[in-house]
Design a protein around this motif. Structure first.
Motif, PDB file in Angstrom:
ATOM      1  N   UNK A 184       0.824  -1.217   0.000  1.00  0.00           N
ATOM      2  CA  UNK A 184       0.000   0.000   0.000  1.00  0.00           C
ATOM      3  C   UNK A 184       0.854   1.262   0.000  1.00  0.00           C
ATOM      4  N   UNK A 185       2.010   1.226   0.668  1.00  0.00           N
ATOM      5  CA  UNK A 185       2.871   2.411   0.680  1.00  0.00           C
ATOM      6  C   UNK A 185       3.438   2.675  -0.704  1.00  0.00           C
ATOM      7  N   UNK A 186       3.823   1.619  -1.428  1.00  0.00           N
ATOM      8  CA  UNK A 186       4.299   1.813  -2.790  1.00  0.00           C
ATOM      9  C   UNK A 186       3.250   2.478  -3.659  1.00  0.00           C
ATOM     10  N   UNK A 187       1.988   2.058  -3.514  1.00  0.00           N
ATOM     11  CA  UNK A 187       0.906   2.655  -4.308  1.00  0.00           C
ATOM     12  C   UNK A 187       0.674   4.104  -3.895  1.00  0.00           C
ATOM     13  N   UNK A 188       0.707   4.368  -2.591  1.00  0.00           N
ATOM     14  CA  UNK A 188       0.557   5.749  -2.120  1.00  0.00           C
ATOM     15  C   UNK A 188       1.668   6.633  -2.693  1.00  0.00           C
ATOM     16  N   UNK A 189       2.874   6.099  -2.787  1.00  0.00           N
ATOM     17  CA  UNK A 189       3.987   6.869  -3.355  1.00  0.00           C
ATOM     18  C   UNK A 189       3.748   7.187  -4.826  1.00  0.00           C
ATOM     19  N   UNK A 190       3.122   6.248  -5.553  1.00  0.00           N
ATOM     20  CA  UNK A 190       2.783   6.499  -6.954  1.00  0.00           C
ATOM     21  C   UNK A 190       1.828   7.683  -7.078  1.00  0.00           C
ATOM     22  N   UNK A 191       0.850   7.716  -6.195  1.00  0.00           N
ATOM     23  CA  UNK A 191      -0.120   8.815  -6.218  1.00  0.00           C
ATOM     24  C   UNK A 191       0.580  10.141  -5.941  1.00  0.00           C
ATOM     25  N   UNK A 192       1.409  10.172  -4.936  1.00  0.00           N
ATOM     26  CA  UNK A 192       2.118  11.408  -4.594  1.00  0.00           C
ATOM     27  C   UNK A 192       3.024  11.861  -5.727  1.00  0.00           C
ATOM     28  N   UNK A 193       3.671  10.898  -6.371  1.00  0.00           N
ATOM     29  CA  UNK A 193       4.526  11.212  -7.518  1.00  0.00           C
ATOM     30  C   UNK A 193       3.699  11.824  -8.656  1.00  0.00           C
ATOM     31  N   UNK A 194       2.565  11.219  -8.966  1.00  0.00           N
ATOM     32  CA  UNK A 194       1.743  11.708 -10.085  1.00  0.00           C
ATOM     33  C   UNK A 194       1.171  13.095  -9.794  1.00  0.00           C
ATOM     34  N   UNK A 195       0.799  13.341  -8.566  1.00  0.00           N
ATOM     35  CA  UNK A 195       0.302  14.668  -8.197  1.00  0.00           C
ATOM     36  C   UNK A 195       1.388  15.714  -8.440  1.00  0.00           C
ATOM     37  N   UNK A 196       2.605  15.423  -7.996  1.00  0.00           N
ATOM     38  CA  UNK A 196       3.711  16.372  -8.139  1.00  0.00           C
ATOM     39  C   UNK A 196       4.154  16.519  -9.591  1.00  0.00           C
ATOM     40  N   UNK A 197       4.191  15.425 -10.322  1.00  0.00           N
ATOM     41  CA  UNK A 197       4.733  15.437 -11.682  1.00  0.00           C
ATOM     42  C   UNK A 197       3.781  16.061 -12.689  1.00  0.00           C
ATOM     43  N   UNK A 198       2.488  15.792 -12.549  1.00  0.00           N
ATOM     44  CA  UNK A 198       1.520  16.216 -13.560  1.00  0.00           C
ATOM     45  C   UNK A 198       0.577  17.316 -13.075  1.00  0.00           C
ATOM     46  N   UNK A 199       0.792  17.815 -11.871  1.00  0.00           N
ATOM     47  CA  UNK A 199      -0.104  18.838 -11.348  1.00  0.00           C
ATOM     48  C   UNK A 199      -1.515  18.331 -11.173  1.00  0.00           C
TER      49      UNK A 199
END
Length: 291
Positions: free
Chosen positions: A113-128
């Motif tokens: 679940x932490x890996x998936x949460x990190x994906x979400x945080x990455x996408x928010x930062x990368x793509x606005x």
């Protein structure tokens, strides 16, 4: 002749310029904390909405990110609606998600679940992307992970839609598989299930995510009792009485019955359907407020 050739070349060039290059599924590495080695695949449409929503779409046991990308309609819908789809890929050799460990069931503690949460945080930062419009959905093991994410990361997700899953924490224990839960023998009160879900992020004080659950009456892999245990859990978390749902029949398909609890919880039971209930992407997007 020369003029004709030039005209033909110019027309060909203009025609080529008018063809948009189709988006494709792309793998992303180094996206943040990922203790179990979950792989990240992302679909970003060529035309992206301003502050786009994100949908995390999670595969079943034996499945892959690529299989779920090809077997569901989210990428096609993203092309017309401009949202981002993240397709995580489970590190387990059998393709099942860790929905049992204390780490995965606890906010920012580890597990898949932490890996998936990190994906979400990455996408928010990368793509606005819009942090207020992040959603989770999945089938079978992916539905179980949807329940886990909604319990352990209510700060990241606005809503979830689980197809043929089990309640948050139902598989808790030392093993990847829990026969007691799978066979519908783990029975708890609404308060007990609700407390278990809230324990995923005990310090959270914000608005809890919406939830939609689907199950088939003929499911012999994850028995239908799990549907009723999910209803207990999420009605308690979201502040509804367990018996307060309003039923509509043949919704969205013949043999399906939808119980609606206000705007925050829906439970759809599919008569005669086994494991798993097919993803109903348009219905999910409606529930998420994206269509």
């Amino acid at each position: 002749m020369k003029i004709g050739k030039i005209t033909l070349l110019l027309a060909t060039a203009l025609a080529g310029a008018g063809v948009a290059r189709a988006a494709s599924l792309q793998q992303v590495s180094n996206f943040g904390d990922n203790p179990t080695g979950v792989q990240m695949f992302i679909y970003v449409p060529d035309t992206l909405a301003a502050s786009p929503p994100i949908i995390v779409a999670m595969h079943y046991c034996t499945g892959t990110a690529q299989a779920y990308y090809q077997g569901t309609q989210y990428a096609n819908l993203a092309n017309s609606m401009g949202f981002i789809v993240i397709y995580p890929d489970a590190p387990d050799s059998g393709g099942c998600w860790d929905v049992h460990s204390t780490e995965t069931l606890t906010h920012d503690a580890g597990g898949d679940s932490l890996g998936i949460a990190s994906m979400v945080r990455y996408a928010i930062d990368t793509y606005g992307a819009d942090p207020a419009r992040v959603f989770a959905t999945g089938t079978s093991s992916g539905a179980m992970m949807t329940n886990v994410l909604i319990g352990a990361y209510p700060d990241l997700f606005a809503a979830g839609a689980a197809f043929s899953g089990v309640p948050y924490g139902c598989f808790a224990g030392p093993s990847l598989w829990n026969s007691q839960c799978a066979q519908g023998q783990l029975i708890k009160s609404a308060q007990e299930w609700g407390d278990q879900a809230r324990s995923g992020y005990a310090d959270f004080s914000g608005t809890r995510p919406k939830m939609q659950v689907w199950h088939g009456s003929a499911d012999t892999t994850l028995y239908p009792q799990n549907f009723y245990e999910e209803i207990k859990q999420w009605t308690n978390v979201l502040g509804y009485e367990e018996s307060a749902g309003t039923n509509t029949t043949s919704d969205p398909l013949p043999g399906y019955t939808r119980a609606t609890y206000g705007t925050d919880f829906e439970a759809i039971f599919a008569q005669g359907v086994g494991h798993t209930v097919p993803e109903q992407a348009n219905d999910v997007l409606r529930f998420f407020g994206l269509s």
